[in-house]
Design an enzyme around this catalytic site. Structure first.
Site, PDB file in Angstrom:
ATOM      1  N   LYS A   1       0.817  -1.227   0.000  1.00  0.00           N
ATOM      2  CA  LYS A   1       0.000   0.000   0.000  1.00  0.00           C
ATOM      3  C   LYS A   1       0.848   1.274   0.000  1.00  0.00           C
ATOM      4  O   LYS A   1       0.426   2.308  -0.492  1.00  0.00           O
ATOM      5  CB  LYS A   1      -1.002  -0.004   1.152  1.00  0.00           C
ATOM      6  CG  LYS A   1      -0.394   0.120   2.518  1.00  0.00           C
ATOM      7  CD  LYS A   1      -1.497   0.177   3.575  1.00  0.00           C
ATOM      8  CE  LYS A   1      -0.906   0.221   4.956  1.00  0.00           C
ATOM      9  NZ  LYS A   1      -1.647   1.009   5.897  1.00  0.00           N
TER      10      LYS A   1
ATOM     11  N   LEU B   1       8.944  -0.164  -0.605  1.00  0.00           N
ATOM     12  CA  LEU B   1       8.852  -1.560  -0.188  1.00  0.00           C
ATOM     13  C   LEU B   1       9.640  -1.765   1.107  1.00  0.00           C
ATOM     14  O   LEU B   1      10.472  -0.947   1.480  1.00  0.00           O
ATOM     15  CB  LEU B   1       9.406  -2.473  -1.293  1.00  0.00           C
ATOM     16  CG  LEU B   1       8.722  -2.394  -2.661  1.00  0.00           C
ATOM     17  CD1 LEU B   1       9.409  -3.331  -3.660  1.00  0.00           C
ATOM     18  CD2 LEU B   1       7.235  -2.736  -2.558  1.00  0.00           C
ATOM     19  N   GLY B   2       9.380  -2.890   1.774  1.00  0.00           N
ATOM     20  CA  GLY B   2      10.178  -3.235   2.959  1.00  0.00           C
ATOM     21  C   GLY B   2       9.412  -3.236   4.269  1.00  0.00           C
ATOM     22  O   GLY B   2       9.931  -3.673   5.291  1.00  0.00           O
TER      23      GLY B   2
ATOM     24  N   THR C   1       7.333  -2.418   7.789  1.00  0.00           N
ATOM     25  CA  THR C   1       7.696  -1.760   9.046  1.00  0.00           C
ATOM     26  C   THR C   1       9.209  -1.818   9.243  1.00  0.00           C
ATOM     27  O   THR C   1       9.856  -0.816   9.566  1.00  0.00           O
ATOM     28  CB  THR C   1       7.022  -2.495  10.228  1.00  0.00           C
ATOM     29  OG1 THR C   1       5.614  -2.532  10.001  1.00  0.00           O
ATOM     30  CG2 THR C   1       7.319  -1.821  11.555  1.00  0.00           C
ATOM     31  N   CYS C   2       9.768  -3.002   9.049  1.00  0.00           N
ATOM     32  CA  CYS C   2      11.173  -3.237   9.378  1.00  0.00           C
ATOM     33  C   CYS C   2      12.096  -2.239   8.673  1.00  0.00           C
ATOM     34  O   CYS C   2      12.905  -1.571   9.311  1.00  0.00           O
ATOM     35  CB  CYS C   2      11.537  -4.663   9.003  1.00  0.00           C
ATOM     36  SG  CYS C   2      13.246  -5.050   9.295  1.00  0.00           S
TER      37      CYS C   2
ATOM     38  N   GLY D   1       1.481  -7.566   8.403  1.00  0.00           N
ATOM     39  CA  GLY D   1       2.256  -7.010   9.504  1.00  0.00           C
ATOM     40  C   GLY D   1       1.462  -6.486  10.681  1.00  0.00           C
ATOM     41  O   GLY D   1       0.389  -7.001  11.023  1.00  0.00           O
TER      42      GLY D   1
ATOM     43  N   HIS E   1      41.098 -15.866  19.663  1.00  0.00           N
ATOM     44  CA  HIS E   1      41.477 -14.968  20.759  1.00  0.00           C
ATOM     45  C   HIS E   1      42.188 -13.747  20.177  1.00  0.00           C
ATOM     46  O   HIS E   1      43.044 -13.906  19.324  1.00  0.00           O
ATOM     47  CB  HIS E   1      42.429 -15.689  21.714  1.00  0.00           C
ATOM     48  CG  HIS E   1      42.984 -14.781  22.774  1.00  0.00           C
ATOM     49  ND1 HIS E   1      42.231 -14.357  23.845  1.00  0.00           N
ATOM     50  CD2 HIS E   1      44.199 -14.189  22.898  1.00  0.00           C
ATOM     51  CE1 HIS E   1      42.976 -13.560  24.598  1.00  0.00           C
ATOM     52  NE2 HIS E   1      44.174 -13.420  24.039  1.00  0.00           N
TER      53      HIS E   1
HETATM   54  P1  FAD Z   1       5.578  -5.573   8.184  1.00  0.00           P
HETATM   55  O1  FAD Z   1       7.023  -5.332   8.147  1.00  0.00           O
HETATM   56  O2  FAD Z   1       4.755  -4.797   9.137  1.00  0.00           O
HETATM   57  O3  FAD Z   1       5.064  -5.324   6.706  1.00  0.00           O
HETATM   58  C1  FAD Z   1       3.716  -5.373   6.372  1.00  0.00           C
HETATM   59  C2  FAD Z   1       3.512  -4.583   5.104  1.00  0.00           C
HETATM   60  O4  FAD Z   1       2.199  -4.832   4.611  1.00  0.00           O
HETATM   61  C3  FAD Z   1       3.587  -3.077   5.316  1.00  0.00           C
HETATM   62  O5  FAD Z   1       4.482  -2.505   4.390  1.00  0.00           O
HETATM   63  C4  FAD Z   1       2.155  -2.588   5.051  1.00  0.00           C
HETATM   64  O6  FAD Z   1       2.097  -1.305   4.477  1.00  0.00           O
HETATM   65  C5  FAD Z   1       1.653  -3.633   4.081  1.00  0.00           C
HETATM   66  N1  FAD Z   1       0.205  -3.790   4.059  1.00  0.00           N
HETATM   67  C6  FAD Z   1      -0.627  -3.980   5.110  1.00  0.00           C
HETATM   68  N2  FAD Z   1      -1.901  -4.133   4.690  1.00  0.00           N
HETATM   69  C7  FAD Z   1      -1.866  -4.030   3.331  1.00  0.00           C
HETATM   70  C8  FAD Z   1      -2.847  -4.116   2.325  1.00  0.00           C
HETATM   71  N3  FAD Z   1      -4.132  -4.388   2.615  1.00  0.00           N
HETATM   72  N4  FAD Z   1      -2.468  -3.948   1.031  1.00  0.00           N
HETATM   73  C9  FAD Z   1      -1.163  -3.709   0.715  1.00  0.00           C
HETATM   74  N5  FAD Z   1      -0.196  -3.632   1.642  1.00  0.00           N
HETATM   75  C10 FAD Z   1      -0.536  -3.799   2.925  1.00  0.00           C
HETATM   76  N6  FAD Z   1      12.404  -6.854  14.415  1.00  0.00           N
HETATM   77  C11 FAD Z   1      13.606  -7.461  14.421  1.00  0.00           C
HETATM   78  O7  FAD Z   1      13.690  -8.665  14.177  1.00  0.00           O
HETATM   79  N7  FAD Z   1      14.750  -6.757  14.690  1.00  0.00           N
HETATM   80  C12 FAD Z   1      14.717  -5.439  14.980  1.00  0.00           C
HETATM   81  O8  FAD Z   1      15.764  -4.835  15.211  1.00  0.00           O
HETATM   82  C13 FAD Z   1      13.464  -4.784  14.993  1.00  0.00           C
HETATM   83  N8  FAD Z   1      13.386  -3.471  15.280  1.00  0.00           N
HETATM   84  C14 FAD Z   1      12.172  -2.852  15.253  1.00  0.00           C
HETATM   85  C15 FAD Z   1      12.116  -1.510  15.591  1.00  0.00           C
HETATM   86  C16 FAD Z   1      10.912  -0.846  15.588  1.00  0.00           C
HETATM   87  C17 FAD Z   1      10.866   0.618  15.935  1.00  0.00           C
HETATM   88  C18 FAD Z   1       9.732  -1.546  15.228  1.00  0.00           C
HETATM   89  C19 FAD Z   1       8.419  -0.837  15.177  1.00  0.00           C
HETATM   90  C20 FAD Z   1       9.774  -2.892  14.908  1.00  0.00           C
HETATM   91  C21 FAD Z   1      10.994  -3.561  14.931  1.00  0.00           C
HETATM   92  N9  FAD Z   1      11.097  -4.924  14.663  1.00  0.00           N
HETATM   93  C22 FAD Z   1      12.313  -5.542  14.687  1.00  0.00           C
HETATM   94  C23 FAD Z   1       9.918  -5.725  14.321  1.00  0.00           C
HETATM   95  C24 FAD Z   1       9.829  -5.921  12.798  1.00  0.00           C
HETATM   96  O9  FAD Z   1       9.778  -4.655  12.174  1.00  0.00           O
HETATM   97  C25 FAD Z   1       8.602  -6.729  12.436  1.00  0.00           C
HETATM   98  O10 FAD Z   1       8.589  -7.931  13.177  1.00  0.00           O
HETATM   99  C26 FAD Z   1       8.596  -7.057  10.970  1.00  0.00           C
HETATM  100  O11 FAD Z   1       8.600  -5.890  10.193  1.00  0.00           O
HETATM  101  C27 FAD Z   1       7.363  -7.881  10.606  1.00  0.00           C
HETATM  102  O12 FAD Z   1       7.392  -8.159   9.261  1.00  0.00           O
HETATM  103  P2  FAD Z   1       6.052  -8.457   8.433  1.00  0.00           P
HETATM  104  O13 FAD Z   1       6.518  -8.761   7.040  1.00  0.00           O
HETATM  105  O14 FAD Z   1       5.226  -9.438   9.132  1.00  0.00           O
HETATM  106  O15 FAD Z   1       5.230  -7.097   8.451  1.00  0.00           O
END
Ligand code: FAD
Ligand code: NAD
Length: 465
Positions: free
Chosen positions: A34, A38-39, A41-42, A144, A444
């Site tokens: 959306k 790309l990429g 939350t992470c 996510g 070491h």
């Molecule tokens: P997400 O990364 O959330 O991606 C989901 C994507 O789907 C988003 O881009 C969203 O826009 C899209 N989307 C949602 N609904 C729709 C739709 N209907 N149509 C089209 N697109 C849609 N994890 C770690 O392992 N190490 C870390 O260091 C770490 N640091 C973090 C720091 C912060 C501040 C935060 C908030 C999180 C952190 N995390 C970390 C957690 C990590 O970001 C998430 O666990 C990870 O991003 C989850 O991946 P995902 O693919 O499930 O979802």
């Protein structure tokens, strides 16, 4: 109408990895995102930008606090906060751009728009007021999560903020009050503490990072307290109000007495919730739990057989590498393979300094499960490598089965623990005993010698302590 073998909704680490693995396995693949980068939350507002700010603030902290001791004299070191935030944005843009490249390289069709189910094999993609429908044999939901809050808190995104805003502030807070002493609160709390903010962490549970081994909570709190962060554990927040530029937070302390905190920013970091808004799940009948997580079986399949779900939107740790493993696994399942994930061996890391990392069972869990175990630990300060870099805080703790010596858990806090935990994961994947690791040569001087020594300590024969 375009047709695909697999369509992935969401381009976070779960979604884009699933799409690449599907394409590698010869499946015609599309991904829908959306946002226009790309990429997920992470890459955009999570792992990568937070680590960029942690690194920048760490350099500043070292310049101010440690350079002199190393024999490096500096004058006039100061923070250019705008540059720090701009650099973070560059890192994010480069990393997200890398995903575009990977989509192209793997011939994955990228749709920029909002995906929703029309029915079990058709997905609507809404973008710029227009809707296009595609057909897909299989769909992987990888939508996510979003920050969660408390029912009485109004996140105004200006003074009462989530991690997303905390990664893009335009000024360094004077006093940042953090609600939630978990991963986000401590990582971002440390960033601002290093940059000069007063940071107060209010945690509901009796200890910070409450789900990790108690040794880690205790050691991390000790280190961060030494760095100037104030902790209020066992405090229940009851109200958050703003008055102009001031945020006033009230909480009940350990004894139930009301206490008040005043600051200019309040970071709410009390967890995240799965995101399935307007996904049209009701149109296909995909089941969602009471906590909003999409329900899946052990093959990550929902109750609708051609629809799968992975990452933060389903149960389990909300971690990028967990989502990635699930992305690969689901692609391989769709391609007819039989992959497996051992969820016990997904490591957890907190990127504060000292870093915290763990895998397997905590001591508390082993006690609760009645497992007969042995403990070996080794303090970082006993390592030559740690003294050379002046990173002497922390320790490694190994938990091994009392009868078989199999490693059941490893918990570490110290410099580079985030990278060192990989050794523990691999050892445990191969069901190593503590003696196996103890008898393996470790270079070491390295921080990893603490792992070897902790494993030696399981048998009471550590060399350097
Ligand atoms: P997400 O990364 O959330 O991606 C989901 C994507 O789907 C988003 O881009 C969203 O826009 C899209 N989307 C949602 N609904 C729709 C739709 N209907 N149509 C089209 N697109 C849609 N994890 C770690 O392992 N190490 C870390 O260091 C770490 N640091 C973090 C720091 C912060 C501040 C935060 C908030 C999180 C952190 N995390 C970390 C957690 C990590 O970001 C998430 O666990 C990870 O991003 C989850 O991946 P995902 O693919 O499930 O979802
Ligand atoms: P978290 O679950 O790590 O921490 C939330 C904290 O808030 C917990 O300690 C909890 O006890 C506390 N809390 C809950 N309600 C409270 C209340 N009413 N008052 C005071 N404290 C309260 O969640 P997070 O820090 O918001 O992070 C969200 C997710 O993002 C986590 O699941 C985490 O795995 C992921 N993340 C991971 C990393 C990493 O891997 N390094 C970094 C950032 C975020």
């Amino acid at each position: 109408m375009s047709t695909y073998d697999v369509t992935v909704i969401g381009s976070g680490p779960g979604g884009y990895v699933a799409a690449i693995r599907c394409a590698q396995l010869g499946l015609k693949t599309a991904i829908i995102e959306k946002y226009n980068t790309l990429g997920g939350t992470c890459l955009n507002v999570g792992c990568i930008p937070s680590k960029a700010l942690l690194d920048s603030s760490h350099h500043y902290h070292d310049a101010v606090n440690h350079f002199e001791k190393h024999g490096i004299e500096t004058t006039g070191v100061k923070v250019n906060f705008k540059q720090m935030i701009d650099r973070k944005a560059e890192v994010v843009a480069q990393t997200s751009g890398g995903i575009n490249f990977l989509m192209e390289k793997n011939k994955i069709t990228v749709y920029q728009g909002f995906g929703s189910f029309k029915d079990a094999t058709h997905i609507n993609i809404a973008s710029d007021g227009k809707t296009e429908t595609i057909e897909s044999k299989h769909t992987i939901i990888a939508t996510g999560s979003k920050p969660s809050s408390l029912p009485f808190i109004k996140i105004d995104k200006k003074r009462v903020i989530t991690s997303t805003e905390a990664l893009s502030l335009t000024e360094i807070p004077k006093h940042m009050i953090v609600i939630g002493g978990g991963v986000i609160g401590l990582e971002l709390g440390q960033v601002y503490n290093r940059l000069g903010s007063q940071v107060s962490v209010i945690e509901y549970m009796p200890k910070i990072i409450p789900t990790m081994d108690s040794m880690l909570s205790k050691e991390l709190q000790k280190s961060l307290k030494k760095q100037g962060i104030k902790f209020f554990t066992g405090h229940k927040v009851t109200a958050v109000n703003t008055d102009g530029n001031e945020v006033v937070i009230t909480a009940d302390d350990k004894k139930g007495n009301p206490v008040e905190f005043k600051g200019d920013y309040c970071l709410v970091s009390v967890g995240r919730k799965p995101y399935t808004d307007k996904l049209g799940l009701e149109n296909v009948g995909v089941k969602v739990s009471e906590r909003g997580q999409i329900e899946t079986n052990e093959h990550l399949q929902t109750n609708i057989s051609n629809i799968y779900a992975i990452g933060d939107v389903i149960k389990g740790a909300m971690l990028a590498h967990k989502a990635e493993e699930e992305g690969s696994m689901v692609a391989e399942i769709i391609a007819g393979q039989k992959p497996h994930i051992d969820y016990n061996l997904i490591p957890g890391v907190v990127y504060t300094w000292p870093e915290v990392a763990a895998v397997g069972k905590t001591e508390e869990q082993l006690k609760e499960e009645g497992v007969n175990y042995k403990v070996g630990s080794f303090p970082m300060r006993a390592l030559g490598r740690a003294r050379a870099s002046m990173d002497i805080d922390g320790q490694v703790k190994v938990l091994a089965h009392a009868d078989t010596d199999e490693i059941l858990g490893m918990h570490m806090i110290g410099a580079r623990a985030a990278d060192m935990i990989a050794e523990a994961v691999i050892a445990m994947e191969f069901r190593a005993s503590s003696e196996d690791v103890a008898r393996s040569s470790h270079a070491h001087p390295t921080y990893t010698e603490a792992i070897k020594e902790a494993c030696l300590a399981v048998a009471g024969r550590a060399i350097h302590s």
